[in-house]
Design a protein around this motif. Structure first.
Motif, PDB file in Angstrom:
ATOM      1  N   SER A 147       0.451   5.588 -12.749  1.00 11.12           N
ATOM      2  CA  SER A 147      -0.359   4.531 -12.213  1.00 11.12           C
ATOM      3  C   SER A 147      -0.954   3.829 -13.427  1.00 11.12           C
ATOM      4  O   SER A 147      -1.214   2.876 -13.635  1.00 11.12           O
ATOM      5  N   GLN A 148      -0.645   4.587 -14.955  1.00 12.99           N
ATOM      6  CA  GLN A 148      -0.906   3.629 -15.973  1.00 12.99           C
ATOM      7  C   GLN A 148       0.324   2.640 -16.370  1.00 12.99           C
ATOM      8  O   GLN A 148      -0.224   1.554 -16.816  1.00 12.99           O
TER       9      GLN A 148
ATOM     10  N   TYR B 102      -1.973  -4.114 -10.272  1.00 13.30           N
ATOM     11  CA  TYR B 102      -2.345  -4.331  -8.759  1.00 13.30           C
ATOM     12  C   TYR B 102      -3.292  -5.444  -8.876  1.00 13.30           C
ATOM     13  O   TYR B 102      -4.402  -5.071  -9.114  1.00 13.30           O
TER      14      TYR B 102
ATOM     15  N   LEU C 228      -1.463   4.238  -1.496  1.00 19.49           N
ATOM     16  CA  LEU C 228      -2.536   4.451  -0.818  1.00 19.49           C
ATOM     17  C   LEU C 228      -2.221   4.754   0.788  1.00 19.49           C
ATOM     18  O   LEU C 228      -3.308   4.945   1.602  1.00 19.49           O
ATOM     19  N   LEU C 229      -1.089   4.535   1.047  1.00 19.35           N
ATOM     20  CA  LEU C 229      -0.706   4.984   2.540  1.00 19.35           C
ATOM     21  C   LEU C 229       0.484   5.933   2.559  1.00 19.35           C
ATOM     22  O   LEU C 229       1.179   5.774   1.716  1.00 19.35           O
TER      23      LEU C 229
ATOM     24  N   PRO D   1      -5.513  -6.848  -5.800  1.00 18.25           N
ATOM     25  CA  PRO D   1      -5.445  -7.102  -4.304  1.00 18.25           C
ATOM     26  C   PRO D   1      -5.516  -8.503  -3.875  1.00 18.25           C
ATOM     27  O   PRO D   1      -6.090  -9.390  -4.607  1.00 18.25           O
TER      28      PRO D   1
ATOM     29  N   VAL E 210      -9.653 -10.716  -4.332  1.00 16.80           N
ATOM     30  CA  VAL E 210     -10.281  -9.717  -5.153  1.00 16.80           C
ATOM     31  C   VAL E 210     -11.732  -9.877  -5.621  1.00 16.80           C
ATOM     32  O   VAL E 210     -12.367 -10.897  -5.514  1.00 16.80           O
TER      33      VAL E 210
ATOM     34  N   THR F 243      -5.863   2.637  -7.395  1.00 14.10           N
ATOM     35  CA  THR F 243      -4.551   2.575  -7.825  1.00 14.10           C
ATOM     36  C   THR F 243      -4.480   2.939  -9.286  1.00 14.10           C
ATOM     37  O   THR F 243      -3.588   3.004 -10.149  1.00 14.10           O
TER      38      THR F 243
ATOM     39  N   ARG G   1      -9.326  10.795  -6.920  1.00 13.66           N
ATOM     40  CA  ARG G   1     -10.417  10.338  -5.815  1.00 13.66           C
ATOM     41  C   ARG G   1     -11.682  11.386  -6.283  1.00 13.66           C
ATOM     42  O   ARG G   1     -12.538  10.999  -6.218  1.00 13.66           O
TER      43      ARG G   1
ATOM     44  N   LEU H 297       1.977   1.663  -3.575  1.00 15.16           N
ATOM     45  CA  LEU H 297       0.742   2.234  -4.389  1.00 15.16           C
ATOM     46  C   LEU H 297       0.199   3.462  -4.035  1.00 15.16           C
ATOM     47  O   LEU H 297      -0.529   4.024  -4.694  1.00 15.16           O
TER      48      LEU H 297
ATOM     49  N   PRO I 196      -5.475   5.358 -12.974  1.00 18.08           N
ATOM     50  CA  PRO I 196      -5.206   6.668 -12.924  1.00 18.08           C
ATOM     51  C   PRO I 196      -6.551   7.498 -13.139  1.00 18.08           C
ATOM     52  O   PRO I 196      -6.984   7.959 -13.942  1.00 18.08           O
TER      53      PRO I 196
ATOM     54  N   LEU J 168      -8.696  -0.845  -5.416  1.00 13.81           N
ATOM     55  CA  LEU J 168      -8.368  -1.149  -6.904  1.00 13.81           C
ATOM     56  C   LEU J 168      -8.407   0.236  -7.638  1.00 13.81           C
ATOM     57  O   LEU J 168      -7.589   0.500  -8.380  1.00 13.81           O
TER      58      LEU J 168
ATOM     59  N   LYS K  35       0.659  -1.146   0.052  1.00 19.10           N
ATOM     60  CA  LYS K  35       0.136  -0.078   0.003  1.00 19.10           C
ATOM     61  C   LYS K  35       0.975   1.315  -0.041  1.00 19.10           C
ATOM     62  O   LYS K  35       0.364   2.289  -0.561  1.00 19.10           O
TER      63      LYS K  35
ATOM     64  N   ASN L  88       0.837   9.488  -7.828  1.00 21.25           N
ATOM     65  CA  ASN L  88       0.843   8.415  -8.787  1.00 21.25           C
ATOM     66  C   ASN L  88       0.080   8.427  -9.900  1.00 21.25           C
ATOM     67  O   ASN L  88      -0.090   7.713 -10.912  1.00 21.25           O
TER      68      ASN L  88
END
Lengths: 304, 276
Positions: free
Chosen positions: A74-75, A79, A52-53, A81, A84, B92, B97, A50, B94, B89, A47, A70
């Motif tokens: 990010s493209q 990932y 996320l944290l 998880p 899922v 992560t 938020r 990524l 592109p 998901l 995370k 990101n």
């Protein structure tokens, strides 16, 4: 160049230390296995990478950027998880199309990926009807959308049958050849050895060991075990082996099991091969599973 | 294609797929027709009531069901995806938020908008065809205003539901909060305001009191819809404290917009800081 670089990264939750001064580097085309018990810090590490944290301390760089930015990369990121799940009311194809649009991947890739993960027959069925393994495959297809240069896979083989697992590992091998870096979190250790370049073993948020399988074996100094089957009616062989300072762990009229450090393995094997009363020899070198158990046990005994 | 549009289309696709839009459309047609025809049943007759009475009844009905439908549609937007695991998901991917949130908001407003537009337009056409003394020239503007403001009212409650969805940590809590919001604005608020007015014997100040109505989006909606009808003053009840001079349409519309923008902005602010 490092694709991912963590230096002295710590992450605290109010009281819990999830990660403690972790250093980690991944270069292009490297497959790294992140191993550890539940709560050892594997998912936290993922995370953080990524974005996320946020790390409490230390620096995290992905493609040379802070993962909080990101949108820069990010493209190029895939990932999967753990456990899922997808929109139950959409079909597999619709789910993958949605994610493909978001990732600006080509439309044709959706069909190709569905075929690659073996879901072409179920593509037009709703995800509701999917088995665990099928959801996992869909998750995998989703991670491969676009042209990822970094893949993070959390427990990718859970729920996959042996054939699908083998397919997955072959996919990973071919991606590595294209220069994709892969981080793999896994509990299921047998079978992954041949596909990873390096393992990182975490325990209580700390790195307890890292290196290739060979390096880990050398660090651990675990013995190889040899099973010898033959036909003997005295314990002459057992005595002879004991004389050569070999540990015999089990023994009966038809089978002897011994343990030997790797530097003496060949010497003992030659001796055994020269005997005529032996039918079969099986050798077993310490694999990732044994090494993992060894390193995590050892870290528990060490004062922290 | 922009990320917002992709998310909005997915929401719309979901609403079509689970027959949400068609069910809500049918409900709207049935309610509107029922009210138009039986609205005067209390006074001992059936048949189409005058347009002014009809609009007041429709507005009262809309105040009950549109917030409820909007809250139901949107309360699990974020927390639902979080519990499913797809939020992790999506974040992560592109897309920002805020784009996810605005995309969900737009998709849901469009879904509710389609149902509102279809349902009440159909009802309007049926009423025109069946009722003899209602003419198109008086019905169309009233219905247009009603439909437009009903969509805006829906948007307000979708924005509030999204806000709830961003700060709760469980879907069931989001449902609880949504019900509370519904009770608060649809039932409690007016009662409390009335109580305040009576208890202070009107001492709150006649020039200040009407503005309190702007604190409740359902009252804004009601004011917008009945202001055009003289006859409706009798049925306006509490709202008669607000004279049209004090609260112009411009003020009402901008307050309603503010009621959309504010919860949505707070939702974005919260969501950007949320740990998943």
């Amino acid at each position: 160049m490092s694709i991912v670089s963590l230096s002295q990264v710590s992450k605290y939750y109010s009281k819990l230390i999830a990660l403690d001064k972790l250093d980690l580097d991944i270069t292009a085309g490297e497959i790294l296995a992140l191993l550890g018990h539940n709560g050892a810090g594997k998912t936290t590490t993922m995370k953080l990478i990524l974005g996320l944290l946020r790390a409490s301390n230390g620096s995290v760089k992905v493609f040379g950027q802070s993962p909080q930015n990101n949108h820069y990369f990010s493209q190029q990121l895939g990932y999967l998880p753990e456990n899922v799940h997808f929109y139950e009311n959409l079909t597999g194809k619709e789910v993958l199309r949605y994610f493909a649009r978001l990732k600006q991947a080509k439309k044709q890739q959706v069909q190709a990926l569905l075929e690659q993960v073996g879901l072409e027959d179920a593509a037009n069925r709703r995800v509701k009807t999917y088995s665990k393994g099928m959801r996992q495959r869909l998750g995998l297809a989703q991670a491969l959308l676009g042209k990822p240069r970094l893949l993070l896979l959390d427990e990718p083989t859970v729920g996959l049958d042996p054939l699908a697992t083998k397919d997955l590992y072959m996919t990973l091998d071919s991606l590595r050849k294209e220069g994709v870096s892969i981080i793999l979190c896994s509990h299921i250790l047998p079978g992954i050895e041949r596909h990873i370049d390096r393992a990182v073993i975490l325990e209580h948020g700390q790195l307890v060991a890292t290196g290739s399988l060979e390096a880990l074996r050398q660090q651990a100094c675990l013995p190889s075990s040899i099973r010898v089957q033959g036909n003997w009616h005295s314990n002459e062989l057992q005595e002879a082996l004991r004389k050569q300072a070999v540990t015999v762990t089990a023994c009966n009229d038809e089978e002897i099991e011994l343990q030997i450090l790797s530097e003496r393995k060949l010497e003992i094997l030659r001796y055994l091969l020269n005997r005529t009363d032996i039918h079969n020899i099986e050798t077993h070198d310490p694999m990732l599973e044994e090494l993992y158990v060894y390193f995590t046990r050892r870290s528990m005994c060490l004062p922290s | 294609m922009s990320a917002i549009l992709i998310v909005a289309l997915k929401e719309l696709q979901d609403a079509l797929r689970n027959r949400w839009i068609i069910s809500i459309t049918v409900i709207f047609v049935l309610f509107a027709m029922g009210l138009a025809y039986f609205g005067t049943a209390a006074s001992g007759q059936t048949g189409f009531s005058p347009l002014s009475t009809m609009m007041v009844s429709l507005a009262s009905l809309a105040i009950f069901i549109i917030p409820l439908i909007a809250l139901l549609l949107a309360y699990d937007s974020i927390i639902g995806e979080e519990e499913l695991g797809t939020l992790l998901l999506l974040l992560t991917y592109p897309l920002g938020r805020w784009q996810l949130l605005i995309g969900k908001f737009s998709g849901q407003v469009i879904s509710l908008g389609i149902a509102t537009l279809l349902g009440f337009s159909l009802a309007g056409v049926l009423i025109l065809g069946l009722a003899e003394d209602i003419t198109a020239s008086e019905l169309i503007p009233a219905f247009a205003l009603f439909i437009f403001s009903a969509i805006a009212l829906g948007a307000v409650f979708i924005a509030i539901a999204l806000l709830i969805s961003c700060f709760v940590n469980e879907k069931s809590k989001a449902a609880g909060f949504s019900l509370f919001v519904w009770f608060l604005f649809v039932l409690i608020f007016d009662l409390a305001l009335l109580g305040l007015l009576v208890a202070t014997e009107g001492g709150v100040g006649a020039h200040f009191f009407p503005y309190l109505l702007l604190c409740n989006p359902t009252d804004i909606f009601r004011l917008l819809n009945i202001s055009g009808f003289e006859a409706s003053q009798v049925q306006a009840g509490l709202l008669s404290v607000a004279s049209p001079e004090l609260l112009s349409t411009k003020i009402l519309v901008s307050s309603l917009l503010l009621w959309i923008i504010t919860p949505l902005s707070i939702a974005i602010w919260l969501f950007e800081r949320k740990n998943v």
